[in-house]
Design a protein around this motif. Structure first.
Motif, mmCIF file in Angstrom:
data_model
loop_
_atom_site.group_PDB
_atom_site.id
_atom_site.type_symbol
_atom_site.label_atom_id
_atom_site.label_comp_id
_atom_site.label_asym_id
_atom_site.label_seq_id
_atom_site.Cartn_x
_atom_site.Cartn_y
_atom_site.Cartn_z
ATOM 1 N N PHE A 151 0.836 -1.189 0.000
ATOM 2 C CA PHE A 151 0.000 0.000 0.000
ATOM 3 C C PHE A 151 0.877 1.247 0.000
ATOM 4 N N HIS A 152 0.568 2.185 -0.899
ATOM 5 C CA HIS A 152 1.207 3.492 -0.930
ATOM 6 C C HIS A 152 0.167 4.525 -0.528
ATOM 7 N N LEU A 153 0.508 5.393 0.405
ATOM 8 C CA LEU A 153 -0.409 6.425 0.855
ATOM 9 C C LEU A 153 0.249 7.791 0.692
ATOM 10 N N ASN A 154 -0.479 8.729 0.091
ATOM 11 C CA ASN A 154 -0.018 10.107 -0.017
ATOM 12 C C ASN A 154 -1.115 11.031 0.475
ATOM 13 N N TYR A 155 -0.738 11.937 1.373
ATOM 14 C CA TYR A 155 -1.682 12.915 1.891
ATOM 15 C C TYR A 155 -1.079 14.302 1.721
ATOM 16 N N GLY A 156 -1.659 15.086 0.787
ATOM 17 C CA GLY A 156 -1.151 16.428 0.536
ATOM 18 C C GLY A 156 0.328 16.418 0.187
ATOM 19 N N GLU A 157 1.049 17.427 0.666
ATOM 20 C CA GLU A 157 2.477 17.554 0.370
ATOM 21 C C GLU A 157 3.346 17.083 1.532
ATOM 22 N N HIS A 158 2.714 16.693 2.643
ATOM 23 C CA HIS A 158 3.498 16.521 3.864
ATOM 24 C C HIS A 158 3.659 15.092 4.353
ATOM 25 N N LEU A 159 2.792 14.168 3.928
ATOM 26 C CA LEU A 159 2.841 12.834 4.519
ATOM 27 C C LEU A 159 2.781 11.759 3.452
ATOM 28 N N GLN A 160 3.675 10.788 3.584
ATOM 29 C CA GLN A 160 3.682 9.600 2.733
ATOM 30 C C GLN A 160 3.745 8.359 3.611
ATOM 31 N N GLY A 161 3.247 7.263 3.090
ATOM 32 C CA GLY A 161 3.345 6.006 3.807
ATOM 33 C C GLY A 161 3.474 4.833 2.857
ATOM 34 N N GLN A 162 4.155 3.799 3.300
ATOM 35 C CA GLN A 162 4.214 2.528 2.587
ATOM 36 C C GLN A 162 3.958 1.416 3.592
ATOM 37 N N PHE A 163 3.155 0.417 3.186
ATOM 38 C CA PHE A 163 2.746 -0.648 4.091
ATOM 39 C C PHE A 163 2.752 -1.963 3.325
ATOM 40 N N TRP A 164 3.581 -2.889 3.762
ATOM 41 C CA TRP A 164 3.725 -4.181 3.098
ATOM 42 C C TRP A 164 2.957 -5.232 3.876
ATOM 43 N N LEU A 165 1.910 -5.792 3.249
ATOM 44 C CA LEU A 165 1.081 -6.816 3.866
ATOM 45 C C LEU A 165 1.354 -8.158 3.211
ATOM 46 N N VAL A 166 1.531 -9.178 4.024
ATOM 47 C CA VAL A 166 1.726 -10.544 3.554
ATOM 48 C C VAL A 166 0.633 -11.407 4.152
ATOM 49 N N GLN A 167 -0.166 -12.038 3.290
ATOM 50 C CA GLN A 167 -1.295 -12.861 3.717
ATOM 51 C C GLN A 167 -2.196 -12.101 4.691
ATOM 52 N N GLY A 168 -2.410 -10.820 4.372
ATOM 53 C CA GLY A 168 -3.314 -10.003 5.158
ATOM 54 C C GLY A 168 -2.728 -9.416 6.426
ATOM 55 N N GLU A 169 -1.455 -9.721 6.744
ATOM 56 C CA GLU A 169 -0.843 -9.204 7.966
ATOM 57 C C GLU A 169 0.257 -8.201 7.632
ATOM 58 N N LEU A 170 0.314 -7.131 8.430
ATOM 59 C CA LEU A 170 1.313 -6.096 8.223
ATOM 60 C C LEU A 170 2.697 -6.631 8.576
ATOM 61 N N ASP A 171 3.632 -6.530 7.628
ATOM 62 C CA ASP A 171 4.981 -7.040 7.824
ATOM 63 C C ASP A 171 5.975 -5.904 8.055
ATOM 64 N N ARG A 172 5.912 -4.894 7.200
ATOM 65 C CA ARG A 172 6.782 -3.714 7.329
ATOM 66 C C ARG A 172 5.993 -2.475 6.974
ATOM 67 N N ALA A 173 6.386 -1.331 7.572
ATOM 68 C CA ALA A 173 5.676 -0.090 7.294
ATOM 69 C C ALA A 173 6.603 1.101 7.467
ATOM 70 N N SER A 174 6.291 2.159 6.732
ATOM 71 C CA SER A 174 7.066 3.392 6.821
ATOM 72 C C SER A 174 6.126 4.587 6.752
ATOM 73 N N ILE A 175 6.315 5.549 7.671
ATOM 74 C CA ILE A 175 5.611 6.826 7.650
ATOM 75 C C ILE A 175 6.667 7.914 7.518
ATOM 76 N N ALA A 176 6.474 8.833 6.564
ATOM 77 C CA ALA A 176 7.455 9.900 6.337
ATOM 78 C C ALA A 176 6.754 11.249 6.341
ATOM 79 N N LEU A 177 7.292 12.200 7.106
ATOM 80 C CA LEU A 177 6.782 13.559 7.182
ATOM 81 C C LEU A 177 7.718 14.473 6.406
ATOM 82 N N ASN A 178 7.193 15.096 5.354
ATOM 83 C CA ASN A 178 8.001 15.956 4.486
ATOM 84 C C ASN A 178 9.227 15.226 3.964
ATOM 85 N N ALA A 179 9.057 13.963 3.645
ATOM 86 C CA ALA A 179 10.149 13.132 3.133
ATOM 87 C C ALA A 179 9.540 11.983 2.340
ATOM 88 N N GLU A 180 10.425 11.191 1.707
ATOM 89 C CA GLU A 180 9.970 10.042 0.928
ATOM 90 C C GLU A 180 9.905 8.807 1.805
#
Length: 225
Positions: A151-180
């Motif tokens: 999952f890739h999430l973008n909100y406006g110019e300030h917040l991005q997120g990436q979320f890797w799900l395996v078999q429906g369960e969250l494995d790794r995630a990243s939240i970035a404020l004013n960054a990639e």
């Protein structure tokens, strides 16, 4: 062909559209292009049409859905904890792109939800928060594959997120404020970025949604920083 009270279920996306009715058009040259139907998704009316990109065996199929939803319904479907920071109803457009088999793509489909979030309160500290009457671009995109869903999430110019799900369960995630946003190399949650003013007690409370998330409880309390 006339469709009445039909259903469409996309199991990989866990999406089910009900009460479908309208005209289904098919021919060997144009495929399903021109098909237009209406129905319900997340308990509310939607309209949809089908279009294609490319030609012959390389032709992709895209379903375009326009509708309105409340954040609670989208949260129930996606289980994205960040959506707990939002409340209200919004208009959206959803694109479901199915690649041609000949392309042998590593994913079964790509789901993309876009909205300007008019009608949505974003309950975050400045500069991320906004009242319902202010518009801000929001994109949630997810290629769906057998190995997992990113999952890739973008909100406006300030917040991005990436979320890797395996078999429906969250494995790794990243939240970035004013960054990639970049997924961490190992299982866990990474929070990075830069912000001019920060209300630490409030952010600690807000980020608690990850500790509470069913798909995250196993490891968020150990890896969060």
């Amino acid at each position: 062909m006339q469709l009445s009270d039909g259903e469409l279920e996309l199991k990989n996306l866990r999406l089910q559209t009900q009460e479908l009715s309208g005209d289904v058009i098919y021919d060997s040259e144009r495929g399903l292009a021109g098909t237009r139907v209406s129905g319900t998704l997340w308990g509310r009316p939607v309209s949809a049409h089908i279009r294609h990109f490319g030609k012959g065996a390389s032709r992709d199929t895209q379903v375009v859905v326009d509708g309105n939803a409340d954040i609670e319904s989208i949260f129930t479907w996606s289980q994205r904890p960040e959506l707990k920071w939002l409340d209200g109803d919004m208009d959206y457009q959803a694109l479901i792109t199915i690649p041609a088999k000949a392309k042998e793509a590593p994913y079964a489909a790509v789901f993309e939800l876009t909205s300007n979030l008019a009608g949505i309160n974003v309950n975050l500290p400045e500069p991320l928060g906004k009242p319902a009457e202010v518009k801000t671009n929001f994109v949630l995109r997810a290629p769906i594959g057998d190995q997992g869903s990113l999952f890739h999430l973008n909100y406006g110019e300030h917040l991005q997120g990436q979320f890797w799900l395996v078999q429906g369960e969250l494995d790794r995630a990243s939240i970035a404020l004013n960054a990639e946003a970049k997924l961490p190399a190992e299982r866990g949650l990474s929070i990075t970025g830069d912000i001019s003013n920060i209300d630490l007690p409030r952010w600690e409370k807000l980020l608690g949604v990850y500790r509470e998330a069913p798909l995250c409880r196993r490891w968020c309390s150990k890896t969060w920083s």
